[in-house]
Design an enzyme around this catalytic site. Sequence first.
Site, PDB file in Angstrom:
ATOM      1  N   ILE A   1     -22.972  -4.503 -26.078  1.00  0.00           N
ATOM      2  CA  ILE A   1     -23.897  -5.631 -26.029  1.00  0.00           C
ATOM      3  C   ILE A   1     -23.425  -6.742 -26.961  1.00  0.00           C
ATOM      4  CG2 ILE A   1     -26.266  -6.378 -26.498  1.00  0.00           C
ATOM      5  CD1 ILE A   1     -27.210  -3.624 -25.647  1.00  0.00           C
TER       6      ILE A   1
ATOM      7  N   GLY B   1     -27.304  -1.489 -31.755  1.00  0.00           N
ATOM      8  CA  GLY B   1     -27.775  -0.287 -31.087  1.00  0.00           C
ATOM      9  C   GLY B   1     -29.193  -0.425 -30.562  1.00  0.00           C
TER      10      GLY B   1
ATOM     11  N   HIS C   1      -0.776  -5.215  -1.785  1.00  0.00           N
ATOM     12  CA  HIS C   1       0.035  -6.190  -2.519  1.00  0.00           C
ATOM     13  C   HIS C   1      -0.208  -7.607  -1.987  1.00  0.00           C
ATOM     14  CE1 HIS C   1       3.486  -7.606  -4.811  1.00  0.00           C
ATOM     15  NE2 HIS C   1       3.883  -8.272  -3.728  1.00  0.00           N
TER      16      HIS C   1
ATOM     17  N   GLY D   1     -20.801  -3.954 -32.949  1.00  0.00           N
ATOM     18  CA  GLY D   1     -19.510  -3.799 -32.317  1.00  0.00           C
ATOM     19  C   GLY D   1     -19.548  -3.059 -30.997  1.00  0.00           C
TER      20      GLY D   1
ATOM     21  N   ALA E   1     -18.842  -0.303 -17.125  1.00  0.00           N
ATOM     22  CA  ALA E   1     -18.071  -1.525 -17.333  1.00  0.00           C
ATOM     23  C   ALA E   1     -18.648  -2.298 -18.500  1.00  0.00           C
ATOM     24  CB  ALA E   1     -18.078  -2.395 -16.077  1.00  0.00           C
TER      25      ALA E   1
ATOM     26  N   GLU F   1     -47.148  -0.369 -16.615  1.00  0.00           N
ATOM     27  CA  GLU F   1     -46.081  -1.092 -17.317  1.00  0.00           C
ATOM     28  C   GLU F   1     -46.727  -2.144 -18.193  1.00  0.00           C
ATOM     29  OE1 GLU F   1     -43.346  -2.764 -19.144  1.00  0.00           O
ATOM     30  OE2 GLU F   1     -42.606  -1.176 -17.815  1.00  0.00           O
TER      31      GLU F   1
ATOM     32  N   ARG G   1     -16.545   1.366 -30.085  1.00  0.00           N
ATOM     33  CA  ARG G   1     -16.336   2.773 -30.438  1.00  0.00           C
ATOM     34  C   ARG G   1     -16.721   3.668 -29.259  1.00  0.00           C
ATOM     35  NH1 ARG G   1     -19.739   6.590 -32.874  1.00  0.00           N
ATOM     36  NH2 ARG G   1     -21.344   5.002 -33.143  1.00  0.00           N
TER      37      ARG G   1
ATOM     38  N   TYR H   1     -40.007  -6.025  -7.309  1.00  0.00           N
ATOM     39  CA  TYR H   1     -40.405  -4.717  -7.824  1.00  0.00           C
ATOM     40  C   TYR H   1     -41.895  -4.474  -7.607  1.00  0.00           C
ATOM     41  CZ  TYR H   1     -36.101  -3.082  -9.985  1.00  0.00           C
ATOM     42  OH  TYR H   1     -34.842  -2.581 -10.189  1.00  0.00           O
TER      43      TYR H   1
END
Length: 452
Positions: free
Chosen positions: A178, A262, A435, A175, A341, A34, A204, A98
Amino acid sequence: MSFDFDLFVIGGGSGGVRAARVAAQGGARVGLAEESRMGGTCVIRGCVPKKLMVFASSYRAIFDDARGYGWDVSNGELDWPGFRGKLEAELDRLEGVYQGILTRNDVDWYNQRAVIRDPHTVELADGTSYTAKHILVATGGRPFVPEMDGAEHVITSNDIFHLEQLPKSILIVGGGFIACEFSCIFNGLGVEVTQFYRGAQILRGFDDEARGLVADKMIEGGVKLHTGTNVVEMEDRGAEGIWVKATDGSHRTYDKVMYATGRVPNSEGLGLEDLGVEFGRRGEVVVDKYSQTAVPSIYAIGDVTNRINLTPVAIREGMAFVETVFNGNPTAPDHELVASAVFTQPELGTVGLTEEAAREQEPIEVYCTSFKAMQSAFAGRDDRVLMKLIVSQETRRVLGCHIVAPQAGEMIQLAAIAVKMGATKEQFDATVAVHPTMAEELVTMKDPMRTA
């Protein structure tokens, strides 16, 4: 042929680390490289720090609600340096977790960039080479900034968490989720937020009704959202800020300009081009259903393949890879009915087909309700929530579920279980409501709002 490793993973994000750990636990000799911080985009530059910022930004509304419930509270001011210091300490802790996972499972890990020299050889930045029977590319993606004059003056989501101080004003261009999430975050932190999006409506690909409500509530909350708008010119004017001219002819200066237009796969410079690995239109590594590239010994998972760019999906792909390659059980990752989400304010949770996609597929019924939630209504806020089910007329299966509400992410996780299992509308109806909750509306909508 003898190899140094059974598996060498390039990329220490969630998917790569999971594949390395599980393979090593099964007895494989595993190496991992990494070049940046262990944990990848989600832990270091994405999901985790972003969600902590979402929490921090939500307290302004909580203070307002508290007064509506009779508490004598004042907003005070956010201690940004204090919050940022605590945030950085948490990311350091998670990176250590990690690293510990790899070390405890006897994975040899290297904090260096790696490139692939041949189908079985990986070379590290220090010139060291290792051979491996299998190579797994899990290098993720990065923010995309279009080429333009002044691009060097913009920041991206990678830079947000390192700001020395909060700007007084910010322009966010984009839009997608993020862009919208950070618009809501900064707005909640008290920053003057302007958002440009060149399309007709934000988010979108999400359900039209749901994204329309999110847009309305963002505007009501104070975000200056301009759709059908893009940047024409940009100029750094020093202490005055970044001057921006828009396609609608308006112009002004902002303390910061953030691009969230993007993300692109991190596939360049890995040596894959010279080995016969295929790439897609956006630079994604092309793989088959088992995550195998055109080179049999090289596999790829996660955002670098641009399938479904979500951390839990990358983890599932890593698990399926190990099952296929090391356990002799060919397993294709399941990309159907993946819930997601958007952590705007209010949140948007979704699983399955949008109304627009479903009605192109088959005759449907749409069950939908929008109402004021008890908690915010009592506090005097005019917030509305949305609960929506898309149902097949023929099979009665719930094809899609869309929620716009506080904690929509928590609700959609549970609703996704039922949708994934193929639950019908009648099975939703047979479930006794809890409820008083917002989510009870998912099982009490009796008549369709419309058919299509």
